[in-house]
Design a protein around this motif. Structure first.
Motif, PDB file in Angstrom:
ATOM      1  N   GLY A 202       0.832  -1.197   0.000  1.00  0.00           N
ATOM      2  CA  GLY A 202       0.000   0.000   0.000  1.00  0.00           C
ATOM      3  C   GLY A 202       0.869   1.250   0.000  1.00  0.00           C
ATOM      4  O   GLY A 202       1.909   1.286   0.672  1.00  0.00           O
ATOM      5  N   PHE A 203       0.466   2.255  -0.749  1.00  0.00           N
ATOM      6  CA  PHE A 203       1.147   3.554  -0.730  1.00  0.00           C
ATOM      7  C   PHE A 203       0.089   4.588  -0.371  1.00  0.00           C
ATOM      8  O   PHE A 203      -0.742   4.980  -1.200  1.00  0.00           O
ATOM      9  CB  PHE A 203       1.791   3.875  -2.078  1.00  0.00           C
ATOM     10  N   LEU A 204       0.099   5.004   0.890  1.00  0.00           N
ATOM     11  CA  LEU A 204      -0.932   5.873   1.438  1.00  0.00           C
ATOM     12  C   LEU A 204      -0.439   7.307   1.518  1.00  0.00           C
ATOM     13  O   LEU A 204       0.546   7.586   2.212  1.00  0.00           O
ATOM     14  CB  LEU A 204      -1.337   5.374   2.836  1.00  0.00           C
ATOM     15  N   GLY A 205      -1.089   8.202   0.819  1.00  0.00           N
ATOM     16  CA  GLY A 205      -0.740   9.619   0.884  1.00  0.00           C
ATOM     17  C   GLY A 205       0.278   9.979  -0.173  1.00  0.00           C
ATOM     18  O   GLY A 205       0.035   9.837  -1.371  1.00  0.00           O
ATOM     19  N   ASN A 206       1.469  10.408   0.281  1.00  0.00           N
ATOM     20  CA  ASN A 206       2.489  10.881  -0.662  1.00  0.00           C
ATOM     21  C   ASN A 206       3.861  10.747  -0.017  1.00  0.00           C
ATOM     22  O   ASN A 206       3.995  10.231   1.089  1.00  0.00           O
ATOM     23  CB  ASN A 206       2.201  12.342  -1.055  1.00  0.00           C
ATOM     24  N   THR A 207       4.883  11.218  -0.725  1.00  0.00           N
ATOM     25  CA  THR A 207       6.240  11.227  -0.185  1.00  0.00           C
ATOM     26  C   THR A 207       6.532  12.605   0.391  1.00  0.00           C
ATOM     27  O   THR A 207       6.090  13.622  -0.148  1.00  0.00           O
ATOM     28  CB  THR A 207       7.260  10.886  -1.289  1.00  0.00           C
ATOM     29  N   TYR A 208       7.270  12.630   1.488  1.00  0.00           N
ATOM     30  CA  TYR A 208       7.627  13.892   2.142  1.00  0.00           C
ATOM     31  C   TYR A 208       8.234  14.837   1.100  1.00  0.00           C
ATOM     32  O   TYR A 208       9.185  14.493   0.411  1.00  0.00           O
ATOM     33  CB  TYR A 208       8.626  13.617   3.263  1.00  0.00           C
ATOM     34  N   SER A 209       7.673  16.031   1.026  1.00  0.00           N
ATOM     35  CA  SER A 209       8.072  16.979  -0.012  1.00  0.00           C
ATOM     36  C   SER A 209       9.553  17.336   0.092  1.00  0.00           C
ATOM     37  O   SER A 209      10.043  17.717   1.159  1.00  0.00           O
ATOM     38  CB  SER A 209       7.228  18.253   0.086  1.00  0.00           C
ATOM     39  N   GLY A 210      10.267  17.186  -1.021  1.00  0.00           N
ATOM     40  CA  GLY A 210      11.660  17.593  -1.085  1.00  0.00           C
ATOM     41  C   GLY A 210      12.667  16.509  -0.807  1.00  0.00           C
ATOM     42  O   GLY A 210      13.860  16.700  -1.056  1.00  0.00           O
ATOM     43  N   MET A 211      12.225  15.337  -0.297  1.00  0.00           N
ATOM     44  CA  MET A 211      13.164  14.241  -0.031  1.00  0.00           C
ATOM     45  C   MET A 211      13.402  13.490  -1.343  1.00  0.00           C
ATOM     46  O   MET A 211      12.841  12.416  -1.601  1.00  0.00           O
ATOM     47  CB  MET A 211      12.635  13.315   1.062  1.00  0.00           C
ATOM     48  N   LEU A 212      14.269  14.039  -2.173  1.00  0.00           N
ATOM     49  CA  LEU A 212      14.413  13.564  -3.543  1.00  0.00           C
ATOM     50  C   LEU A 212      14.963  12.155  -3.634  1.00  0.00           C
ATOM     51  O   LEU A 212      14.708  11.436  -4.609  1.00  0.00           O
ATOM     52  CB  LEU A 212      15.315  14.517  -4.335  1.00  0.00           C
ATOM     53  N   ASP A 213      15.743  11.736  -2.628  1.00  0.00           N
ATOM     54  CA  ASP A 213      16.300  10.379  -2.656  1.00  0.00           C
ATOM     55  C   ASP A 213      15.224   9.307  -2.578  1.00  0.00           C
ATOM     56  O   ASP A 213      15.438   8.169  -2.992  1.00  0.00           O
ATOM     57  CB  ASP A 213      17.298  10.197  -1.502  1.00  0.00           C
ATOM     58  N   MET A 214      14.055   9.645  -2.060  1.00  0.00           N
ATOM     59  CA  MET A 214      13.029   8.640  -1.804  1.00  0.00           C
ATOM     60  C   MET A 214      12.037   8.497  -2.950  1.00  0.00           C
ATOM     61  O   MET A 214      11.272   7.538  -2.982  1.00  0.00           O
ATOM     62  CB  MET A 214      12.293   8.973  -0.506  1.00  0.00           C
ATOM     63  N   TYR A 215      12.015   9.442  -3.869  1.00  0.00           N
ATOM     64  CA  TYR A 215      11.051   9.346  -4.969  1.00  0.00           C
ATOM     65  C   TYR A 215      11.405   8.173  -5.874  1.00  0.00           C
ATOM     66  O   TYR A 215      12.559   7.983  -6.254  1.00  0.00           O
ATOM     67  CB  TYR A 215      11.019  10.642  -5.776  1.00  0.00           C
ATOM     68  N   SER A 216      10.407   7.390  -6.219  1.00  0.00           N
ATOM     69  CA  SER A 216      10.616   6.211  -7.057  1.00  0.00           C
ATOM     70  C   SER A 216       9.467   6.073  -8.037  1.00  0.00           C
ATOM     71  O   SER A 216       8.337   6.495  -7.787  1.00  0.00           O
ATOM     72  CB  SER A 216      10.707   4.941  -6.199  1.00  0.00           C
ATOM     73  N   ASP A 217       9.765   5.444  -9.142  1.00  0.00           N
ATOM     74  CA  ASP A 217       8.799   5.131 -10.173  1.00  0.00           C
ATOM     75  C   ASP A 217       8.158   3.785  -9.820  1.00  0.00           C
ATOM     76  O   ASP A 217       8.839   2.766  -9.737  1.00  0.00           O
ATOM     77  CB  ASP A 217       9.562   5.071 -11.504  1.00  0.00           C
ATOM     78  N   PHE A 218       6.839   3.766  -9.608  1.00  0.00           N
ATOM     79  CA  PHE A 218       6.172   2.524  -9.224  1.00  0.00           C
ATOM     80  C   PHE A 218       6.375   1.426 -10.269  1.00  0.00           C
ATOM     81  O   PHE A 218       6.503   0.249  -9.930  1.00  0.00           O
ATOM     82  CB  PHE A 218       4.672   2.750  -9.022  1.00  0.00           C
ATOM     83  N   THR A 219       6.393   1.803 -11.534  1.00  0.00           N
ATOM     84  CA  THR A 219       6.622   0.808 -12.591  1.00  0.00           C
ATOM     85  C   THR A 219       8.009   0.195 -12.454  1.00  0.00           C
ATOM     86  O   THR A 219       8.196  -1.028 -12.600  1.00  0.00           O
ATOM     87  CB  THR A 219       6.459   1.445 -13.979  1.00  0.00           C
ATOM     88  N   MET A 220       9.010   1.046 -12.161  1.00  0.00           N
ATOM     89  CA  MET A 220      10.375   0.561 -11.983  1.00  0.00           C
ATOM     90  C   MET A 220      10.449  -0.403 -10.795  1.00  0.00           C
ATOM     91  O   MET A 220      11.097  -1.456 -10.878  1.00  0.00           O
ATOM     92  CB  MET A 220      11.305   1.757 -11.758  1.00  0.00           C
ATOM     93  N   ILE A 221       9.771  -0.080  -9.711  1.00  0.00           N
ATOM     94  CA  ILE A 221       9.763  -0.958  -8.538  1.00  0.00           C
ATOM     95  C   ILE A 221       9.161  -2.311  -8.896  1.00  0.00           C
ATOM     96  O   ILE A 221       9.705  -3.368  -8.573  1.00  0.00           O
ATOM     97  CB  ILE A 221       8.976  -0.303  -7.383  1.00  0.00           C
TER      98      ILE A 221
END
Length: 500
Positions: A202-221
């Protein structure tokens, strides 16, 4: 690793097994075929402790090899052990793995530590010459572009077969113990790709704004792990919240009191106080809603973060997250904050392997003790806690909206391994593995998880090497020295890894 019965147990790996020999031997040396088959059955019994075993039996010609490859493929095995029972031509073995694409491990397990030189016959020697064909297999597989690994050592029988002229009771020998430790690690690691392929995160909500290291492409995962990401909204959780009954809240409160120590006020931090009855009741109501969410969407893990507008309903809802997410993590549903999906995958890998996996980041360095404190605000893996975790009422969540109940805890003193899942510039996932030791050093009393960890070098040296690998700034902390286990999981996932 679950403290209570898992909401969704991990998948058992499907383990393929076969033994090899040369058909010409069977008429020449009566009893040899049955003897080697019995060795294979012994290996099957040992492997069954860690997965579902599919033993094809003895492969002794290239046509039988093709049949074995088709049979193992039809069983959808995750890993194949090829037992080099005696000499066999590489043409017998190669077709198996040209048809069945599962990773292969050659088992060079000699039944005796020393043959009886005075009594040995040719047939007796052939029962112990498993190492003989392995170089031939290695050469053929290398030229065919098929990866392989080899485990060398002793078979580890408890008693010698009646047919044997040598002492085959080698279970206690270090060569057998070492070999079976390696085999166990491969078998357990095979549960990781199988479980992830069937997992719903489950991915609930969003990613903490500005934490660029954590952003990921769901398709890539999904492409690299096989897991499915189910995107959830806060209104989904709110819908669950409205259905929670008073009986569910009461049951959660009992669960919390069993698993946690309810703190008094922190002696040092004015924002960390004894949780109020209202805070506890709200956290338990939210926890019941979180479990409903997991069950309704059939989740195996949950990545979450929601900032919320000041004073809004969802701000209050997210303020009650930490207790419930700790309870879920304790029941095999790891929960990662700040929208860090990659670290949630690392936590799930640790959990599948029964080693814990608590959400962590660098808190502070203690240069006197030469330790690095690792921890986080948010959920904690209670099953690997040093004593009962403490619940504190927080007047604010630093860097976030809202107030609520938070967990203060440390991981058990002893060997630990951190597992970091990062993404490289070309979009590939990479595991970064570090072994160390959790110490009995002090922690702050501020309502956050913290564990002092001494790595194998000075903190500055360790951090320089870790940072050079471009990690995600979070990691999963597991108990035990698990580098070998994690390396094998990475290999089976076809994922890059580095061990510091």
């Amino acid at each position: 690793m679950s403290l209570f019965p898992a909401l969704k147990p991990s998948k058992k790996p499907r383990i393929g097994l076969y033994s090899v020999g040369l058909r010409a031997y069977w008429e020449q040396f009566p009893g040899l075929r049955d003897r080697l088959t019995a060795y294979g059955k012994f290996i099957e019994r040992r492997l069954s402790a860690w997965g579902e075993v599919f033993n094809f039996g003895l492969v002794d010609t290239e046509s039988e090899g093709r049949r074995a490859g088709e049979w193992l493929s039809s069983r959808q095995v995750d890993l194949v052990f090829c037992h080099a029972a005696t000499y066999s031509t590489s043409s017998t073995v190669l077709p198996v793995h040209q048809i069945c694409s599962a990773p292969v491990i050659f088992l060079n397990l000699q039944p005796t530590a020393r043959i009886s030189y005075e009594q040995s016959t040719t047939g007796e020697w052939l029962a112990h010459c498993g190492a003989c064909p392995v170089p031939e297999f290695a050469n053929a597989f290398n030229r065919a572009g098929i990866p392989f690994r080899v485990v060398n050592g002793l078979l580890g029988l408890d008693r010698s077969p009646d047919i044997s002229l040598a002492d085959e009771a080698t279970a206690g020998r270090p060569e057998a113990v070492r070999a079976w430790r390696e085999i166990e690690a491969w078998a357990r690691a095979a549960a990781v790709p199988r479980t992830l392929r069937y997992s719903r995160f489950g991915f609930l909500g969003n990613t903490y704004s500005g934490m660029l290291d954590m952003y990921s492409d769901f398709t890539m995962i999904q492409a690299q792990t096989g897991l499915h990401v189910e995107v959830l909204e806060m209104c989904d959780l709110d819908r669950m919240l409205r259905a929670v009954t008073p009986e569910e809240v009461k049951a959660k409160l009992e669960e919390v009191r069993h698993m946690f120590v309810i703190s008094g006020d922190s002696p040092s931090d004015p924002i960390a106080k004894r949780p109020t009855d209202e805070q506890m009741a709200w956290s338990c109501q939210v926890a019941a809603a979180q479990e409903r969410l997991v069950r309704e969407y059939d989740l195996d893990a949950l990545t979450y973060y929601y900032h919320g507008a000041p004073g809004g309903e969802y701000e209050k809802l997210q303020g009650g997250f930490i207790v419930g997410h700790s309870l879920l993590t304790a029941r095999g549903i790891p929960c990662a904050g700040e929208g860090d999906l990659k670290t949630n995958v690392a936590m799930k890998i640790c959990d599948i392997l029964g080693t814990g996996g608590s959400f962590s980041e660098i808190v502070v360095v203690d240069y006197d003790d030469e330790t690095i404190l690792l921890g986080h605000d948010g959920p904690f893996h209670i099953a690997i806690s040093e004593g009962k975790p403490i619940l504190r009422g927080m007047g604010l969540y630093h860097g976030k909206q809202g107030t609520g109940v938070s967990v203060e805890a440390k991981v058990k003193t002893g060997p630990v391994t951190t597992l970091n899942l990062t993404q490289t510039g070309d979009g590939k996932l990479k595991l970064i593995i570090s072994e160390g030791a959790s110490t009995d050093g002090p922690i702050m009393r501020i309502g956050n998880t913290q564990t002092p960890v001494k790595f194998r070098e000075h903190p500055d040296g360790y951090m320089a090497r870790w940072f050079a690998e471009a990690p995600t700034h979070h990691c999963a902390m597991s108990i035990g020295h698990n580098a070998s286990l994690f390396q094998k999981a990475a290999e089976l996932l076809k994922m890059a890894q580095v061990t510091l």
